[in-house]
Design an enzyme around this catalytic site. Structure first.
Site, PDB file in Angstrom:
ATOM      1  N   GLY A  42       0.833  -1.204   0.000  1.00  0.00           N
ATOM      2  CA  GLY A  42       0.000   0.000   0.000  1.00  0.00           C
ATOM      3  C   GLY A  42       0.866   1.251   0.000  1.00  0.00           C
ATOM      4  CB  SER A  43       0.224   4.580   1.401  1.00  0.00           C
ATOM      5  OG  SER A  43      -1.062   4.620   0.818  1.00  0.00           O
ATOM      6  CB  ILE A  44       4.370   0.971   3.197  1.00  0.00           C
ATOM      7  CG1 ILE A  44       3.329   0.702   4.273  1.00  0.00           C
ATOM      8  CG2 ILE A  44       5.775   0.817   3.751  1.00  0.00           C
ATOM      9  CD1 ILE A  44       3.453   1.562   5.494  1.00  0.00           C
ATOM     10  CE  LYS A  55       0.325   6.576  -1.910  1.00  0.00           C
ATOM     11  NZ  LYS A  55      -0.883   7.032  -1.196  1.00  0.00           N
TER      12      LYS A  55
END
Lengths: 616, 377
Positions: free
Chosen positions: A323-325, A327
């Site tokens: 997921g956003s980890i 980014k």
């Protein structure tokens, strides 16, 4: 009718003649015997003397004492306790079945224990004693002692049995030992294990089996034909296994397990400076102690079929969409490859679509983030910005860059069974799916969805790489070892891996600053933990989709079944200026990373940094 | 009993002890050799039994009984035995039939007859009754015997032998066949006939094979290749050879034989006692034992040649040669030269029945020697 008169003198002479012949033959036959004896006793004496010695002298192996396992502060995690076991020597037991039946009427012995006994008996020599039942109580020992005369060949033995005093705590890190099975028997060093009954099955117990086991000892004993030992001739004592100290801080481990509580999930904490694993949590856990002597099948079945999968080591083997980890990593790639300026902005209307395609890639924030630069995109976790950036980078550069951090491959931790996660590429997709890579897949890879998978351990390790500004160290759980009869501890040297080098080192600072703001700025997704923190934390929240939502639908947590809710993720390191701890937290179906996972990380960091204060 | 009054007078000028012994009808050289053997046997038994004094005591009692039987038989003049020969033989045959009909079974063979007070093996009686009967029959005829006489003698031998083989007890039946055939050989039948019958026996060997029980065949096969079943049937022979061979020239010393003390050697106090003896006393010890046996053999044959009539001559010769067969077969079996047949080593092996029979034979030998009538020359 007698025609002839007996001639006594002639008969006597005839007899004497025959007697002489008989004597000569008898002496010749005795000559044969003597020749045979000369052969046996004089010519072949050496040969038979050797055979007699081989008959007489048996080698009996003495098992070494297994090394103990401690945490980094010397808290005992695995020990050996003497326990009474009921053992049968099949050869000395006239009627094995009747003996077992008799014992069962006396003591509580399960079918499973009998079945296991028979299996072991098949693998052993008949004069070896085989345990039928472990952990006899004092009362059972006494009850057997009274009836012992009824059971020849049955004995109570005091043996050292592995014990895990903390029970389920850190079970996924420490692991457990169990009886050696046929499969293991084929591969292990038969001589060294000739007296050993247990072998590491999982965790540290398995990985450091060689270290913990030690060297078998021997005694030469004089035995009789039944294999009964009469006298010890000589002895080579066994070398006990090394005691090992894990880098785990058991207090941190307790804290993490309690913080997760009833929820399923994993926590990995490590020291980014040297790769020492400080906590390795996978919840729920289980008590390893019954596994040592053989768990009963019903209990095992219950563990096996539980929907919470307690036996599954999520920290090492659980593969989640990051997921956003992802980014901050994609952002770094943008800075490094495209020499993107931090101030470069793109507009986020709440969705993104590829040219010539009306499929809308949604932002988690429906109304959009408006004009967004990289810092804001990380702090507020804007999806649209990263769709755009991913498109500019292309899947090949994303893949290559993330691979340098260690995504998509095992971290090389000193525990077995680690999963490698998945870092997709064109080649991978062609090979596995026989399909070309689609542009839309690049977009969702940019926000850590799609094919990308990472283990909690990988998330913690890659976060540590950011904390160390590109320096990579192989994570390890062994902190030090103490070899037998040597009081000194031998610390394990951290092993450096090829570092991630950026064209401009300040890019590290920029990304770390953004991650710090994600925690400490009021708009940050993890502000709830940064608000009152007495030190600076850099972090990134993430939410991994379990359940795909259709284009025109909206994800509403309360409407989705519990096991289909998003996984909550959070990674962080602290203090920002001089990182001493990196943490990855994942709470399965926990919803939002900032709300569920981040507070757990905060607790760990709180404890760890305060425990490291010079005053304590 | 007029017979023995005269010798006393004749030997009266010798020492008083001689007179006394003469009156006891014992042959001193034989008695001394037998006592020496028994003592060796007791010492070996004490060691081989694992210093089991109770076993030694039981053996001592058996020896006492056996010597008593020997002493009693030595008192009976040989011509009495000659007179009873057909009755003893006939009675023995009846008992053998009784065994086959009512006998007790032990270890797969029917050999025992329970007489309430004690059990005994009628085949033991036949070990003496057969040579007595054959000697009696042949002594009635001119020697060397004619073919018809030989045929009848063979029949006398074959009937009990077959009855015992049916039990089945191959070892004893062969031993009894031997004791009868020795009489025939000593009586002077032509060597040609001997050679001819040897051929017949060799030719009928395959028939014998088919007549054997499974365990008997196994023994023969094991003898031919003991290594084929080292933990099963071949175990006895292998361990026995190891025991004897490891004893070496001087032996390991009394009570120090690892093969027997640590119980690797099976049947170490009974049929395989020779191996236990050889392990502890070595080659030299065995030579002493063999010297004793040879002495007894020579003395026995001497007694036979000194016998005054055909019956006693044939009987004495047959008995002493049968004794030799015991020794030879037992030692050959223990050293791996012959298949395992259950024959004890006379006076050394633990066990009662055959010992009594053997000592009975010596009693008869002594009787033959000490009841000689003085012949005027």
């Amino acid at each position: 009718m007698r025609a002839t008169i007996k001639d006594h003198i002639r008969e006597s002479r005839l007899f004497n003649e025959r007697a002489a012949v008989a004597l000569v033959i008898a002496l010749l036959l005795i000559g044969v015997i003597i020749a045979r004896l000369v052969y046996l006793q004089i010519i072949s004496h050496e040969h038979f003397a050797t055979l007699a010695d081989e008959n007489r002298i048996n080698i009996v192996a003495i098992p070494p004492t297994r090394g103990l396992i401690y945490d980094r502060n010397g808290v005992l995690l695995a020990q050996n306790l003497p326990a009474f076991s009921l053992e049968i020597t099949p050869e000395q037991t006239p009627d094995l079945e009747a003996t077992i039946a008799g014992l069962r009427s006396l003591l509580d012995i399960s079918d499973e224990e009998v079945r296991r006994f028979h299996r072991q008996a098949r693998q052993n020599r008949p004069f070896n004693s085989i345990p039928l039942k472990f952990h006899l109580s004092e009362e059972e020992v006494a009850r057997f002692a009274v009836n012992r005369h009824r059971f020849p060949g049955v004995d109570i033995e005091a043996r050292l049995i592995r014990d895990y005093p903390l029970g389920p705590l850190a079970v996924h890190a420490v692991g457990y030992v169990g009886r050696i099975n046929e499969e293991e028997l084929k591969t292990l060093d038969a001589a060294n294990y000739s007296a050993t009954r247990f072998i590491g099955k999982t965790g540290v117990e398995k990985y450091y089996e060689d270290l913990l086991h030690g060297r078998v000892g021997y005694k030469h004993v004089e035995t009789n034909a039944l294999g009964r030992i009469l006298r010890e001739v000589s002895r080579t004592p066994p070398v006990p296994g090394a005691d090992i100290y894990l880098s785990l801080d058991i207090n941190l481990q307790v804290l993490a397990e309690q913080a997760l509580g009833e929820r399923r999930g994993a926590v990995v904490a490590l020291d980014p400076r040297n790769g020492e694993i400080l906590a390795l949590v996978s919840m729920p856990g289980y008590d390893p102690n019954p596994f040592v002597t053989g768990i009963d099948p019903a209990a095992y079945q219950a563990l096996q079929s539980s929907p919470d999968k307690p036996l599954f080591n999520r920290a090492l083997r659980g593969q989640y969409p990051p997921g956003s980890i992802i980014k901050p990593f994609i952002g770094l790639a943008g800075l490094d490859y495209l020499l993107l300026a931090m101030g470069t902005t793109s507009f986020c209307p709440g969705w993104y679509s590829l040219p010539g395609d009306d499929h809308r890639y949604r932002d988690w924030k429906k109304e959009g983030h408006g004009r967004t630069d990289l810092e804001k995109a990380i702090v507020q976790s804007c999806d649209v910005y990263f769709y755009d950036l991913a498109l500019s980078l292309g899947i090949d550069r994303i893949h290559d860059f993330l691979a340098r951090f260690g995504f998509g491959q095992p971290t090389g931790i000193d525990l077995t069974g680690e999963a490698g996660g998945l870092l997709p590429s064109r080649a991978w997709k062609q090979a596995r799916r026989h399909e070309p890579w689609y542009l839309g897949e690049t977009l969702i890879t940019g926000i850590g969805q799609g094919y990308t998978l990472a283990t909690p351990l990988q998330l913690a390790v890659t976060t540590a790489v950011i904390a160390q500004r590109g320096e990579r160290i192989r994570p390890h759980i062994l902190y030090a070892r103490r070899d037998p009869e040597e009081p000194a501890l031998h610390a394990l040297e951290p092993q450096a891996l090829p570092p991630v080098e950026l064209a401009m080192p300040r890019h590290w600072d920029q990304i770390i600053a953004a991650m710090e703001k994600a925690v400490h700025s009021i708009r940050g997704t993890a502000y709830r933990i940064g608000r009152d923190a007495p030190y600076r934390i850099a972090g990134k929240t993430g939410t991994a989709q379990v359940f795909g939502i259709k284009q025109d639908e909206e994800y509403k947590e309360e409407e989705v079944a519990a096991h289909l809710r998003d996984h909550a993720l959070f990674v962080a390191f602290s203090p920002v200026e001089e990182p001493r701890i990196a943490v990855a937290v994942i709470v399965e179906n926990g919803g939002s990373g900032g709300a569920t996972a981040a507070p757990i990380a905060r607790q760990l960091i709180d404890y760890y940094l305060s425990s490291q204060e010079p005053s304590s | 009993m007029i017979g023995h009054a005269r010798p006393e007078r004749r030997w009266g000028d010798r020492r008083g002890a001689r007179i006394l012994v003469r009156g006891l009808h014992l042959d001193i050289p034989l008695v001394l050799a037998l006592i020496l053997l028994s003592l060796l046997g007791l010492a070996t038994l004490y060691s081989a039994s694992g210093q089991d004094m109770a076993m030694v005591e039981r053996q001592l009692i058996r020896l006492g009984v056996a010597f008593l039987v020997m002493f009693m038989l030595a008192q009976i003049p040989a011509h009495h035995i000659e007179r009873w020969a057909p009755w003893v033989f006939g009675g023995g045959l009846l008992l053998l039939v009784a065994v086959l009909l009512f006998g007790e079974t032990g270890k797969g063979a029917q050999r025992w007859l329970d007489l309430g007070l004690f059990r005994f093996q009628p085949s033991e009686i036949m070990k003496i009754a057969v040579p007595i009967m054959v000697s009696w029959y042949l002594a009635e005829h001119p020697l060397p015997p004619r073919p018809r006489t030989c045929a009848v003698a063979l029949l006398i031998i074959v009937v009990p032998v077959l009855l015992i083989a049916r039990q089945p007890d191959l070892g004893t039946s062969l031993l009894i066949a031997g004791s009868g055939l020795f009489v025939l050989l000593l009586s002077g039948i032509s060597w040609r006939l001997v050679a001819w019958s040897a051929c017949v026996i060799a030719a009928s060997a395959p028939l014998l094979w088919y007549g054997m029980r499974e365990y008997q065949r196994e023994r023969v096969l094991t003898f031919l290749d003991p290594e084929s079943d080292p933990l099963g049937a071949g175990y006895h022979i292998i361990q026995s050879k190891i025991a004897i061979g490891s004893g070496g020239l001087y032996g390991k010393g009394w009570l120090n034989g690892s093969q027997s003390q640590l119980e690797f050697l099976p049947e170490r106090s009974t049929d395989f006692v020779f191996a236990a003896f050889g392990e502890e006393f070595g080659f030299i010890g065995i030579m002493v034992l063999l010297a004793l046996y040879i002495f007894i053999l020579v003395r026995g044959l001497y007694i036979a040649t000194q016998a005054q009539d055909t019956f006693t001559r044939l009987l004495a010769g047959s008995l002493i040669l049968t004794f030799f067969v015991y020794i030879f077969v037992n030692i050959c079996m223990v050293t791996g030269l012959l298949p395992v047949v259950g024959l004890p080593l006379p006076l050394i092996s633990y066990g009662g029945t055959s010992m009594v029979t053997i000592m009975a034979a010596f009693g008869i030998l002594m009787s033959i020697h000490t009841h000689r009538k003085l012949l005027s020359t």
